[in-house]
Design a protein around this motif. Structure first.
Motif, PDB file in Angstrom:
ATOM      1  N   HIS A   1       0.848  -1.186   0.000  1.00  9.23           N
ATOM      2  CA  HIS A   1       0.000   0.000   0.000  1.00  9.23           C
ATOM      3  C   HIS A   1       0.887   1.241   0.000  1.00  9.23           C
ATOM      4  O   HIS A   1       1.661   1.458   0.940  1.00  9.23           O
ATOM      5  N   ILE A   2       0.752   2.020  -1.057  1.00  5.56           N
ATOM      6  CA  ILE A   2       1.606   3.185  -1.258  1.00  5.56           C
ATOM      7  C   ILE A   2       0.756   4.456  -1.193  1.00  5.56           C
ATOM      8  O   ILE A   2      -0.212   4.622  -1.947  1.00  5.56           O
ATOM      9  N   LEU A   3       1.143   5.345  -0.285  1.00  2.84           N
ATOM     10  CA  LEU A   3       0.476   6.626  -0.141  1.00  2.84           C
ATOM     11  C   LEU A   3       1.045   7.612  -1.149  1.00  2.84           C
ATOM     12  O   LEU A   3       2.267   7.761  -1.254  1.00  2.84           O
ATOM     13  N   ILE A   4       0.170   8.274  -1.875  1.00  3.79           N
ATOM     14  CA  ILE A   4       0.563   9.348  -2.781  1.00  3.79           C
ATOM     15  C   ILE A   4       0.133  10.662  -2.154  1.00  3.79           C
ATOM     16  O   ILE A   4      -1.040  10.845  -1.824  1.00  3.79           O
ATOM     17  N   VAL A   5       1.101  11.554  -1.957  1.00  2.00           N
ATOM     18  CA  VAL A   5       0.821  12.875  -1.409  1.00  2.00           C
ATOM     19  C   VAL A   5       1.231  13.891  -2.466  1.00  2.00           C
ATOM     20  O   VAL A   5       2.420  14.110  -2.704  1.00  2.00           O
TER      21      VAL A   5
ATOM     22  N   PHE B   1       0.538   9.346 -11.194  1.00  2.00           N
ATOM     23  CA  PHE B   1       1.227   8.483 -10.230  1.00  2.00           C
ATOM     24  C   PHE B   1       0.351   7.285  -9.883  1.00  2.00           C
ATOM     25  O   PHE B   1       0.814   6.144  -9.845  1.00  2.00           O
ATOM     26  N   GLU B   2      -0.913   7.561  -9.601  1.00  2.00           N
ATOM     27  CA  GLU B   2      -1.845   6.499  -9.228  1.00  2.00           C
ATOM     28  C   GLU B   2      -1.963   5.460 -10.342  1.00  2.00           C
ATOM     29  O   GLU B   2      -1.903   4.248 -10.087  1.00  2.00           O
ATOM     30  N   HIS B   3      -2.112   5.909 -11.557  1.00  2.00           N
ATOM     31  CA  HIS B   3      -2.226   4.996 -12.699  1.00  2.00           C
ATOM     32  C   HIS B   3      -0.977   4.125 -12.830  1.00  2.00           C
ATOM     33  O   HIS B   3      -1.077   2.904 -12.997  1.00  2.00           O
ATOM     34  N   ALA B   4       0.195   4.735 -12.755  1.00  2.00           N
ATOM     35  CA  ALA B   4       1.447   3.990 -12.901  1.00  2.00           C
ATOM     36  C   ALA B   4       1.601   2.933 -11.807  1.00  2.00           C
ATOM     37  O   ALA B   4       2.025   1.798 -12.078  1.00  2.00           O
ATOM     38  N   LEU B   5       1.239   3.274 -10.590  1.00  2.00           N
ATOM     39  CA  LEU B   5       1.375   2.316  -9.482  1.00  2.00           C
ATOM     40  C   LEU B   5       0.344   1.199  -9.573  1.00  2.00           C
ATOM     41  O   LEU B   5       0.661   0.028  -9.328  1.00  2.00           O
TER      42      LEU B   5
ATOM     43  N   GLY C   1      -4.873   7.150  -1.069  1.00  2.00           N
ATOM     44  CA  GLY C   1      -4.987   8.538  -1.473  1.00  2.00           C
ATOM     45  C   GLY C   1      -5.454   8.606  -2.916  1.00  2.00           C
ATOM     46  O   GLY C   1      -6.225   7.771  -3.347  1.00  2.00           O
ATOM     47  N   PRO C   2      -4.937   9.548  -3.615  1.00  2.00           N
ATOM     48  CA  PRO C   2      -3.936  10.543  -3.262  1.00  2.00           C
ATOM     49  C   PRO C   2      -4.446  11.553  -2.234  1.00  2.00           C
ATOM     50  O   PRO C   2      -5.630  11.870  -2.195  1.00  2.00           O
ATOM     51  N   ALA C   3      -3.522  12.024  -1.422  1.00  2.00           N
ATOM     52  CA  ALA C   3      -3.798  13.075  -0.444  1.00  2.00           C
ATOM     53  C   ALA C   3      -3.254  14.376  -1.006  1.00  2.00           C
ATOM     54  O   ALA C   3      -2.094  14.443  -1.411  1.00  2.00           O
TER      55      ALA C   3
ATOM     56  N   LEU D   1      -1.716   1.729   7.694  1.00  2.00           N
ATOM     57  CA  LEU D   1      -1.852   0.749   6.618  1.00  2.00           C
ATOM     58  C   LEU D   1      -0.974   1.093   5.429  1.00  2.00           C
ATOM     59  O   LEU D   1      -1.227   0.665   4.322  1.00  2.00           O
ATOM     60  N   ILE D   2       0.067   1.871   5.675  1.00  2.00           N
ATOM     61  CA  ILE D   2       0.930   2.356   4.605  1.00  2.00           C
ATOM     62  C   ILE D   2       2.244   1.582   4.628  1.00  2.00           C
ATOM     63  O   ILE D   2       2.881   1.459   5.666  1.00  2.00           O
ATOM     64  N   ASP D   3       2.648   1.082   3.461  1.00  2.00           N
ATOM     65  CA  ASP D   3       3.930   0.385   3.350  1.00  2.00           C
ATOM     66  C   ASP D   3       5.029   1.290   2.800  1.00  2.00           C
ATOM     67  O   ASP D   3       6.210   1.015   2.976  1.00  2.00           O
ATOM     68  N   GLY D   4       4.638   2.344   2.113  1.00  2.00           N
ATOM     69  CA  GLY D   4       5.589   3.278   1.519  1.00  2.00           C
ATOM     70  C   GLY D   4       4.825   4.504   1.041  1.00  2.00           C
ATOM     71  O   GLY D   4       3.592   4.515   1.032  1.00  2.00           O
TER      72      GLY D   4
END
Length: 132
Positions: free
Chosen positions: A13-17, A27-31, A40-42, A56-59
């Motif tokens: 689970h990757i957080l996008i800020v 970013f969301e599409h690529a991940l 997110g994105p936040a 719940l964030i891994d990176g």
């Protein structure tokens, strides 16, 4: 991703800020294409901190400036929890506060293939570190 209603799956689970919605969407599409779960994105510091509190964030991929100033509080919150992250910014690396120098810094724009590779490297390095 709605953290309250979504069951945790096994994907990282990757957080996008990111406060620029088009960049965040890219970013969301690529991940997602690389089979990461996106949180997110936040677009604000408050929302990013809320996601981090859910634990719940891994990176994370964070923008330096969210329109609210430099996101040092976000950096500290991620560091306190030993959540690996990279800084994705339009700023020159030499212009960033030293707080960010301990983490990978990538300049925008970021290629669609480079982003998942960056996240994979972050997660690989973090596997031996204890979570806080």
């Amino acid at each position: 991703m709605d953290m309250a209603t979504s069951a945790r799956d096994s994907r990282p689970h990757i957080l996008i800020v990111e406060d620029e919605w088009l960049v965040a969407e890219d970013f969301e599409h690529a991940l997602r294409e690389a089979d990461f779960a996106v949180v997110g994105p936040a677009s604000s510091l408050a929302k990013a901190l809320e996601y981090i509190e859910c634990d719940l964030i891994d990176g994370a991929l964070i923008d330096v400036n969210l329109g609210e100033g430099i996101s040092e509080a976000l950096t500290r919150a991620l560091e306190e929890r030993n959540i690996p992250f990279a800084v994705v910014t339009g700023y020159d690396v030499d212009d960033l506060p030293s707080l960010f120098s301990r983490h990978p810094v990538v300049n925008k724009p970021v290629g669609e293939r480079a982003l998942p590779q960056l996240v994979s490297k972050l997660l690989e390095k973090a596997t031996d570190q204890p979570r806080g």
